[in-house]
Design a protein around this motif. Structure first.
Motif, mmCIF file in Angstrom:
data_model
loop_
_atom_site.group_PDB
_atom_site.id
_atom_site.type_symbol
_atom_site.label_atom_id
_atom_site.label_comp_id
_atom_site.label_asym_id
_atom_site.label_seq_id
_atom_site.Cartn_x
_atom_site.Cartn_y
_atom_site.Cartn_z
ATOM 1 N N TYR A 128 0.828 -1.204 0.000
ATOM 2 C CA TYR A 128 0.000 0.000 0.000
ATOM 3 C C TYR A 128 0.864 1.256 0.000
ATOM 4 N N ALA A 129 2.017 1.188 0.612
ATOM 5 C CA ALA A 129 2.911 2.352 0.648
ATOM 6 C C ALA A 129 3.247 2.831 -0.762
ATOM 7 N N PHE A 130 3.537 1.899 -1.658
ATOM 8 C CA PHE A 130 3.895 2.278 -3.025
ATOM 9 C C PHE A 130 2.672 2.742 -3.810
ATOM 10 N N ASP A 131 1.509 2.192 -3.483
ATOM 11 C CA ASP A 131 0.247 2.679 -4.047
ATOM 12 C C ASP A 131 0.064 4.146 -3.675
ATOM 13 N N ILE A 132 0.272 4.474 -2.387
ATOM 14 C CA ILE A 132 0.048 5.841 -1.901
ATOM 15 C C ILE A 132 0.969 6.831 -2.603
ATOM 16 N N VAL A 133 2.248 6.498 -2.707
ATOM 17 C CA VAL A 133 3.215 7.414 -3.327
ATOM 18 C C VAL A 133 2.899 7.641 -4.801
ATOM 19 N N SER A 134 2.538 6.571 -5.505
ATOM 20 C CA SER A 134 2.371 6.664 -6.957
ATOM 21 C C SER A 134 0.980 7.101 -7.392
ATOM 22 N N ALA A 135 0.021 7.152 -6.472
ATOM 23 C CA ALA A 135 -1.368 7.463 -6.832
ATOM 24 C C ALA A 135 -1.534 8.895 -7.335
ATOM 25 N N PRO A 136 -2.551 9.131 -8.182
ATOM 26 C CA PRO A 136 -2.803 10.493 -8.678
ATOM 27 C C PRO A 136 -3.043 11.494 -7.554
ATOM 28 N N GLU A 137 -3.582 11.033 -6.413
ATOM 29 C CA GLU A 137 -3.864 11.940 -5.300
ATOM 30 C C GLU A 137 -2.595 12.530 -4.685
ATOM 31 N N THR A 138 -1.461 11.869 -4.908
ATOM 32 C CA THR A 138 -0.181 12.433 -4.479
ATOM 33 C C THR A 138 0.304 13.331 -5.601
ATOM 34 N N THR A 139 0.000 14.595 -5.490
ATOM 35 C CA THR A 139 0.159 15.521 -6.611
ATOM 36 C C THR A 139 1.587 16.053 -6.691
ATOM 37 N N LEU A 140 2.478 15.166 -7.125
ATOM 38 C CA LEU A 140 3.868 15.520 -7.381
ATOM 39 C C LEU A 140 4.189 15.224 -8.834
ATOM 40 N N PRO A 141 5.221 15.847 -9.388
ATOM 41 C CA PRO A 141 5.630 15.503 -10.749
ATOM 42 C C PRO A 141 5.968 14.015 -10.865
ATOM 43 N N ALA A 142 5.726 13.454 -12.027
ATOM 44 C CA ALA A 142 5.957 12.018 -12.240
ATOM 45 C C ALA A 142 7.401 11.639 -11.939
ATOM 46 N N GLU A 143 8.336 12.503 -12.304
ATOM 47 C CA GLU A 143 9.749 12.195 -12.047
ATOM 48 C C GLU A 143 10.028 12.105 -10.547
ATOM 49 N N ALA A 144 9.426 13.012 -9.768
ATOM 50 C CA ALA A 144 9.613 12.988 -8.316
ATOM 51 C C ALA A 144 9.027 11.713 -7.723
ATOM 52 N N LYS A 145 7.859 11.291 -8.196
ATOM 53 C CA LYS A 145 7.246 10.049 -7.723
ATOM 54 C C LYS A 145 8.143 8.850 -8.017
ATOM 55 N N LEU A 146 8.701 8.823 -9.217
ATOM 56 C CA LEU A 146 9.570 7.711 -9.602
ATOM 57 C C LEU A 146 10.793 7.648 -8.692
ATOM 58 N N ILE A 147 11.388 8.797 -8.406
ATOM 59 C CA ILE A 147 12.546 8.846 -7.507
ATOM 60 C C ILE A 147 12.154 8.341 -6.125
ATOM 61 N N LEU A 148 11.006 8.780 -5.627
ATOM 62 C CA LEU A 148 10.558 8.384 -4.289
ATOM 63 C C LEU A 148 10.278 6.887 -4.218
ATOM 64 N N VAL A 149 9.600 6.346 -5.224
ATOM 65 C CA VAL A 149 9.308 4.909 -5.250
ATOM 66 C C VAL A 149 10.603 4.107 -5.272
ATOM 67 N N ASN A 150 11.549 4.533 -6.104
ATOM 68 C CA ASN A 150 12.819 3.816 -6.211
ATOM 69 C C ASN A 150 13.606 3.871 -4.908
ATOM 70 N N ARG A 151 13.686 5.046 -4.308
ATOM 71 C CA ARG A 151 14.468 5.180 -3.068
ATOM 72 C C ARG A 151 13.799 4.459 -1.905
ATOM 73 N N LEU A 152 12.468 4.493 -1.861
ATOM 74 C CA LEU A 152 11.772 3.786 -0.791
ATOM 75 C C LEU A 152 11.944 2.279 -0.936
ATOM 76 N N ALA A 153 11.892 1.778 -2.163
ATOM 77 C CA ALA A 153 12.099 0.346 -2.394
ATOM 78 C C ALA A 153 13.492 -0.076 -1.946
ATOM 79 N N ARG A 154 14.487 0.719 -2.254
ATOM 80 C CA ARG A 154 15.860 0.361 -1.885
ATOM 81 C C ARG A 154 16.093 0.507 -0.380
ATOM 82 N N ALA A 155 15.452 1.494 0.235
ATOM 83 C CA ALA A 155 15.614 1.677 1.681
ATOM 84 C C ALA A 155 14.935 0.572 2.473
#
Length: 302
Positions: A128-155
């Motif tokens: 669900y954490a990755f759903d929340i970050v990547s969802a349209p309701e998280t109104t960040l630029p797509a590039e920022a979302k991708l960075i966050l998803v990648n860094r959270l997965a690695r962390a």
């Protein structure tokens, strides 16, 4: 008037708690067929049980450092991180891991429900954490979302928290070297705290250099958090902490506090606070709350 740090932390925790409650409502999201009631209750038991919410607070404060304009986006990322943290606690408490009966003064999820429910609750919180970050309701630029998803997965994965837990389990009864203990702790505890500080910078549109600097700050206070945790395991009561104490020594797990002693650990904590403050120097007065966070992490009593 400057508010005490504990008041700021509590206010942040309230905002994150409300966001988590909204995210864990029974209503299915678009694309979900159904939310099983018992599974949802187990997830809520593992998440909505108090706690300082330090990691999400660091997301909010580092984002504020760069005047992030969309507070709801920062809150959603902060809540996603807390879902990952709480998933790890639910799984760590299982009999196959740390075998704990209490968490934050309440029965652990596998005690309140059962082991299967705890495993599925943890699995669901992580995904669900990755759903929340990547969802349209998280109104960040797509590039920022991708960075966050990648860094959270690695962390949170094999090179971060989960890998650190694997090293921790393998260390029972083994006398680790200091560098091995530091690596284990940087992965198991420090990785998510470092991510919290980097995430706020990404949300705030910080430069690469600024993001890396805040990652270094997160690494310093992550180590301080673990040292303070080890110190509390040696000196505090289970009633004060809301969980069992003395378990590392009983399991034969090496910690820096156990290796070097209480006085050495306190001295290291003071040094890490000084290091964290130095890292924040370029941000000036804007980083005062983060300086207070470093002090709080090192001096906490539960």
């Amino acid at each position: 008037m400057t508010l005490p740090f504990e008041v700021k932390l509590a206010a942040g925790a309230d905002l994150v708690e409300k966001t988590l409650r909204d995210l864990l409502e029974p209503r299915p999201l678009e694309g979900e067929l159904h939310r099983p009631e018992r599974l949802l209750k187990a997830m809520r038991h593992g998440v909505l049980n108090g706690g300082k919410r330090l990691r999400p607070f660091l997301v909010l404060e580092t984002a504020a450092l760069f005047d992030a304009t969309d507070n709801m986006a920062a809150l959603r990322v902060a809540a996603a991180l807390e879902c990952v943290h709480c998933y790890s606690l639910v799984h760590d408490d299982l009999p196959a891991m740390d075998d704990d009966d209490l968490r934050r003064g309440q029965p652990t999820v596998h005690r309140a429900f059962d082991e299967a429910a705890a495993i599925l609750a943890g699995d669901s919180l992580l995904t669900y954490a990755f759903d929340i970050v990547s969802a349209p309701e998280t109104t960040l630029p797509a590039e920022a979302k991708l960075i966050l998803v990648n860094r959270l997965a690695r962390a949170s994965g094999i090179g971060g928290m989960a890998g650190g837990q694997a090293l921790d389990l393998a260390a029972e009864g083994v006398q680790l070297r200091e560098d091995e203990i530091l690596r284990l702790q940087a992965m198991k505890t420090g990785a998510l705290i470092r991510f919290a500080c980097e995430a706020g910078a990404v949300i705030g549109g910080a430069s690469r250099a600024e993001t890396e600097r805040l990652g270094e700050f997160g690494a310093a206070i992550g180590l301080a958090f673990q040292l303070a945790d080890d110190l509390l395991d040696l000196t505090a009561s289970s009633e004060a902490l809301g969980k069992a104490t003395g378990k590392d020594a009983a399991a034969g797990k090496a910690t820096l506090a156990g290796l070097h002693g209480i006085d050495w650990t306190r001295q290291q904590l003071r040094g890490l606070v000084a290091q964290a403050n130095e890292i924040l120097d370029p941000f000036g007065e804007r980083a005062e709350t983060l300086r207070q966070a470093a002090q709080f992490v090192a001096e906490r009593e539960k």
